[in-house]
Design a protein around this motif. Structure first.
Motif, PDB file in Angstrom:
ATOM      1  N   ASP A  71      -5.303   5.151   0.741  1.00  0.00           N
ATOM      2  CA  ASP A  71      -4.355   4.269   1.414  1.00  0.00           C
ATOM      3  C   ASP A  71      -4.485   2.874   0.807  1.00  0.00           C
ATOM      4  OD1 ASP A  71      -2.526   3.120   3.043  1.00  0.00           O
ATOM      5  OD2 ASP A  71      -3.629   3.402   4.913  1.00  0.00           O
ATOM      6  N   HIS A  72      -4.064   2.732  -0.444  1.00  0.00           N
ATOM      7  CA  HIS A  72      -4.246   1.467  -1.141  1.00  0.00           C
ATOM      8  C   HIS A  72      -3.008   1.099  -1.957  1.00  0.00           C
ATOM      9  CE1 HIS A  72      -8.448   0.976  -0.092  1.00  0.00           C
ATOM     10  NE2 HIS A  72      -8.658   2.236  -0.378  1.00  0.00           N
TER      11      HIS A  72
ATOM     12  N   ASP B  36       0.846  -1.195   0.000  1.00  0.00           N
ATOM     13  CA  ASP B  36       0.000   0.000   0.000  1.00  0.00           C
ATOM     14  C   ASP B  36       0.875   1.236   0.000  1.00  0.00           C
ATOM     15  OD1 ASP B  36      -2.129  -1.661   0.171  1.00  0.00           O
ATOM     16  OD2 ASP B  36      -2.462  -1.402   2.317  1.00  0.00           O
ATOM     17  N   TYR B  37       0.467   2.222  -0.777  1.00  0.00           N
ATOM     18  CA  TYR B  37       1.164   3.503  -0.778  1.00  0.00           C
ATOM     19  C   TYR B  37       0.194   4.590  -0.350  1.00  0.00           C
ATOM     20  CZ  TYR B  37       4.896   1.212  -3.372  1.00  0.00           C
ATOM     21  OH  TYR B  37       5.915   0.369  -3.739  1.00  0.00           O
ATOM     22  N   PRO B  38       0.175   4.950   0.930  1.00  0.00           N
ATOM     23  CA  PRO B  38      -0.708   6.032   1.352  1.00  0.00           C
ATOM     24  C   PRO B  38      -0.267   7.328   0.658  1.00  0.00           C
ATOM     25  CG  PRO B  38       0.387   5.000   3.239  1.00  0.00           C
ATOM     26  CD  PRO B  38       1.011   4.430   2.010  1.00  0.00           C
TER      27      PRO B  38
ATOM     28  N   ALA C 131      -1.384  -8.197  -4.039  1.00  0.00           N
ATOM     29  CA  ALA C 131      -1.579  -7.121  -3.073  1.00  0.00           C
ATOM     30  C   ALA C 131      -2.430  -7.557  -1.873  1.00  0.00           C
ATOM     31  CB  ALA C 131      -2.240  -5.930  -3.760  1.00  0.00           C
ATOM     32  N   TYR C 132      -3.645  -8.015  -2.154  1.00  0.00           N
ATOM     33  CA  TYR C 132      -4.626  -8.253  -1.104  1.00  0.00           C
ATOM     34  C   TYR C 132      -4.173  -9.348  -0.144  1.00  0.00           C
ATOM     35  CZ  TYR C 132      -9.533  -8.014   0.445  1.00  0.00           C
ATOM     36  OH  TYR C 132     -10.689  -7.831   1.132  1.00  0.00           O
TER      37      TYR C 132
ATOM     38  N   THR D 136      -5.256  -0.836  -7.049  1.00  0.00           N
ATOM     39  CA  THR D 136      -6.532  -0.306  -6.577  1.00  0.00           C
ATOM     40  C   THR D 136      -6.693   1.151  -7.001  1.00  0.00           C
ATOM     41  OG1 THR D 136      -6.414  -1.805  -4.697  1.00  0.00           O
ATOM     42  CG2 THR D 136      -7.983   0.013  -4.537  1.00  0.00           C
ATOM     43  N   TYR D 137      -5.613   1.925  -6.869  1.00  0.00           N
ATOM     44  CA  TYR D 137      -5.686   3.327  -7.334  1.00  0.00           C
ATOM     45  C   TYR D 137      -6.050   3.384  -8.812  1.00  0.00           C
ATOM     46  CZ  TYR D 137      -3.351   4.999  -3.074  1.00  0.00           C
ATOM     47  OH  TYR D 137      -3.031   5.302  -1.791  1.00  0.00           O
ATOM     48  N   ALA D 138      -5.473   2.469  -9.597  1.00  0.00           N
ATOM     49  CA  ALA D 138      -5.593   2.561 -11.054  1.00  0.00           C
ATOM     50  C   ALA D 138      -6.992   2.222 -11.558  1.00  0.00           C
ATOM     51  CB  ALA D 138      -4.568   1.642 -11.719  1.00  0.00           C
ATOM     52  N   VAL D 139      -7.735   1.438 -10.789  1.00  0.00           N
ATOM     53  CA  VAL D 139      -8.980   0.900 -11.340  1.00  0.00           C
ATOM     54  C   VAL D 139     -10.065   1.970 -11.511  1.00  0.00           C
ATOM     55  CG1 VAL D 139     -10.143   0.169  -9.213  1.00  0.00           C
ATOM     56  CG2 VAL D 139     -10.418  -1.169 -11.304  1.00  0.00           C
ATOM     57  N   PHE D 140     -10.035   3.003 -10.662  1.00  0.00           N
ATOM     58  CA  PHE D 140     -11.102   4.010 -10.759  1.00  0.00           C
ATOM     59  C   PHE D 140     -10.949   4.910 -11.990  1.00  0.00           C
ATOM     60  CE2 PHE D 140     -11.088   2.573  -6.407  1.00  0.00           C
ATOM     61  CZ  PHE D 140     -12.427   2.278  -6.226  1.00  0.00           C
TER      62      PHE D 140
END
Lengths: 303, 384
Positions: free
Chosen positions: A138-139, A120-122, A208-209, A143-147
């Motif tokens: 904080d992901h 995770d990179y906050p 990641a998860y 996860t950041y890229a998907v949105f």
């Protein structure tokens, strides 16, 4: 953390893998091809990502491998249904079992292994904002890229020239062909891209998860992704919402239990399917409008 | 780009390829040696009467290298395989459904006369198949009922979880322990209750929060459960899952302590590892097979304990201080000698009702295995 913050954060964490797979399936189905083998593509991506990360030490190399592996497996489906005119449902199911079997076999040596996880990179400053900070900032990078990806795909499908071509093929291969497009090429590209995104979804779980590989790691999330496409009425932004609802249902039941509230995990596990059925009931007519008319048809022409 | 290829030949080829791959995946790896624990003390050879060739089938609900429940049972299978004149058939990923019946019938058709259905939900299918094939002996892992030719066996893993609870109760800073559990069955409830009782014996303020995941192995859900527990201040994780690896890693990442299950997973948590209840089925499996072969086996519910060696406590991690280790080991001695009974009265449920009366001795195992409540100090509800 407050209850709402915890559940929202959990919804994003648990929903991301399904979101990737669901977005990919939206694109494939917009080109008129149902891929029931999303689960297999997710597993292929999860394992390929895990193996490459284990061997190279770089989770980013793993992400690339996951993208490629998911795409390659989906290409098998494209070959069967586009080139050979095979039944899409049968081919998709075969693909799912193929993915399950292949990954179980090749994953053997990696069970209980350890990798450098995609951490995770906050985001500095932003992750400090009360409530929204931890939820959104904080992901891990996938996860950041998907949105933004969901937004970009929405623009692509509904606002770009390429999107018109994609949808044209999905509505009627014959007309698209007559208009000078290459339906087969577009379908190949859409299915492969869909599989590649499913691969990324799998990688989000394995890299990641959980930073784990076990057989059948995805536990049916690929099928939830397919169900969500109908719920989403072939719209990437709705697919995003659907995946978040799924993630929310998972996070909610676990957060409730952690607070000592009795809730049946069996009941909440049905949530995504219930949602799909409710949407089908409520918006049956609109759903039909959105349904790509050429879905599941075999195009016998050339291209 | 005209691509009108001949139809039938290509299809056949493709299907052949697909099935070949699936077949390889299903049957491959039979000879793989999994790393993990030992077959120590198991491979005692049978008496002379037992040298008649025999085929034995093993069913697993998951993969035999899951780093957990199935892997532990598989170690038992490996010990059985070393017996003379034994042929073993193995089936992995057998669901707890009618599919299990088909797998067992196939094994019988291949000559199997002894079958080990190793998952809890394989029991009813085994009893059904057993009615059809009265000459086949079924040895079911963890079953709570028997039939004419279906016996069961299991071990008291809760004894080791009581000991792990002592370690957990001593090292926790928040006095909050967590337990991520697959399904609410008596065996999982026994483990949870023993863990809480062990922790409470050294730390009266300690509670154990339970999360049921409703699946035997979904690493993503386990990881999310661990985060949910962490949000509530829980700092020690215990699990009853078939594949505890992901949970142990998630706990380590969150700076929590963890107790493993089934096998020694200490390498996954160099900082937070406490210990684990692990299985050693090797001797029991070999004994059972020998009994069936020389005709001395009687259908029964075999229940073994830590004293029999079926359940073992994994080595301590560095997070367990020396004095706590000593305390755990001293308590273990008392359990082994029978001096300490974990479920001796009084045992109260969450509502404060005395389920085992004060002064009462620990009920027999068969009665314990009907346990359907959580003890005082456990937070969480049994899903209906």
């Amino acid at each position: 953390m407050s209850f709402v913050t915890s559940v929202s954060t959990g919804a994003i964490r648990a929903g991301t893998s399904v979101m990737y797979a669901s977005l990919g399936e939206v694109i494939a189905q917009r080109a008129g091809i149902i891929n029931l083998g999303v689960e297999g593509c997710m597993l292929a991506g999860a394992l390929a990502g895990y193996i490459v990360t284990a061997e190279t030490g770089s989770p980013y190399a793993g992400i690339v491998a996951a993208f490629v592996a998911g795409g390659l497996l989906a290409t098998v489906h494209a070959f069967l249904v586009v080139t050979r005119g095979a039944n899409q449902l049968a081919s998709g199911l075969a693909l799912m079992f193929l993915g399950l079997g292949l990954t179980a076999f090749f994953g053997r040596p990696y069970v209980n292994d350890q990798i450098t996880p995609l951490r995770d990179y906050p985001v500095p400053m932003l992750s400090e904002i009360p409530y929204f900070g931890p939820v959104l900032f904080d992901h891990d990078p996938l996860t950041y890229a998907v949105f933004p990806l969901a937004g970009a795909l929405w623009w692509f499908v509904f606002r770009s020239r390429w999107g018109v071509m994609l949808r044209a093929v999905g509505e009627s291969t014959e007309s698209a062909f007559a208009a000078g497009l290459h339906p087969a090429r577009i379908q190949y590209a859409a299915v492969a891209f869909g599989g590649a995104l499913a691969g990324l979804g799998g990688a989000q779980i394995s890299l990641a998860y959980t930073a784990t590989w076990v057989e059948n790691l995805t536990n049916g999330r690929g099928f939830i992704a397919v169900a969500l496409v109908i719920f989403a009425m072939w719209n990437p932004l709705r697919a995003m919402a659907g995946a978040l609802l799924f993630g929310g249902a998972v996070a909610l039941q676990l957060q409730l239990q952690a607070r000592g509230v009795g809730v049946s995990p069996f009941l909440l596990d049905m949530t995504p399917y219930l949602l799909t059925i409710i949407v089908l009931l409520a918006w049956a007519q609109r759903g039909q409008d959105a349904f790509p008319a050429g879905l599941n048809k075999v195009f016998r022409g050339t291209g | 780009m005209r691509r009108i290829l001949p139809k039938r030949g290509g299809w056949l080829l493709l299907f052949a390829a697909v099935f070949a791959t699936l077949f390889a995946a299903a049957c491959g790896g039979d000879d793989d040696d999994t790393p993990a624990s030992t077959a120590a003390g198991g491979a005692t050879t049978a008496s002379g009467a037992a040298t008649k060739p025999v085929t034995i089938g093993f069913l697993y609900v998951g993969a035999v290298d899951d780093g957990g429940y199935n892997q532990a049972a598989y170690q038992g299978q490996l010990a059985v395989e070393k017996l003379p004149n034994v042929k073993v058939i193995k089936a992995e990923n057998v669901p707890e459904s009618a599919e299990a019946e088909r797998v067992m019938e196939q094994m019988i058709q291949q000559g199997a006369t002894i079958i080990f259905p190793t998952s809890f939900g394989h029991l009813d299918p085994a009893i059904k198949v057993g009615e059809k094939y009265p000459n086949v002996t079924f040895l079911h892992q963890g079953g709570l009922k028997t039939s004419k030719n279906v016996g069961t066996y299991f071990g008291a893993s809760w004894e080791a979880n009581y000991l792990a609870g002592i370690a957990a109760g001593k090292v926790t800073k928040t006095n909050k322990l967590g337990y991520v559990v697959a399904f609410p069955i008596s065996q999982t409830l026994l483990n949870i209750n023993a863990f809480e009782l062990g922790a409470k014996s050294v730390n009266p303020a300690v509670t154990t929060t339970v999360i049921f995941t409703a699946t035997w192995c979904d690493p993503a859900k386990i990881a999310e459960s661990v985060k949910s527990l962490k949000d509530q201040g829980v700092d020690v994780l215990n699990q009853h899952q078939d594949c505890p690896g992901a949970g142990i890693q998630a706990a380590e990442k969150a700076g929590m302590f963890s107790v493993g299950y089934h096998v020694d997973d200490s390498k996954l948590a160099p900082n937070g590892w406490l210990t684990a209840a692990t299985w050693d089925w090797t001797k029991l499996f070999v004994d059972l097979v020998n009994q069936v072969r020389d005709g001395t086996y009687k259908v029964s519910q075999v229940r073994q304990s830590m004293a029999d060696g079926v359940v073992k406590l994994a080595p301590f991690g560095k997070a367990v201080p020396k004095d706590v280790q000593d305390l755990v080991l001293a308590t273990q001695k008392k359990i082994l000698s029978g001096e300490l009974e974990i479920f001796a009265g009084p045992v109260k449920d969450q509502g404060g009702t005395e389920k085992i009366k004060a002064g009462a001795k620990q009920p027999p195992v068969t009665e314990l295995e009907t346990m359907n409540y959580l003890v005082e100090g456990v937070i969480g509800k049994i899903p209906q």
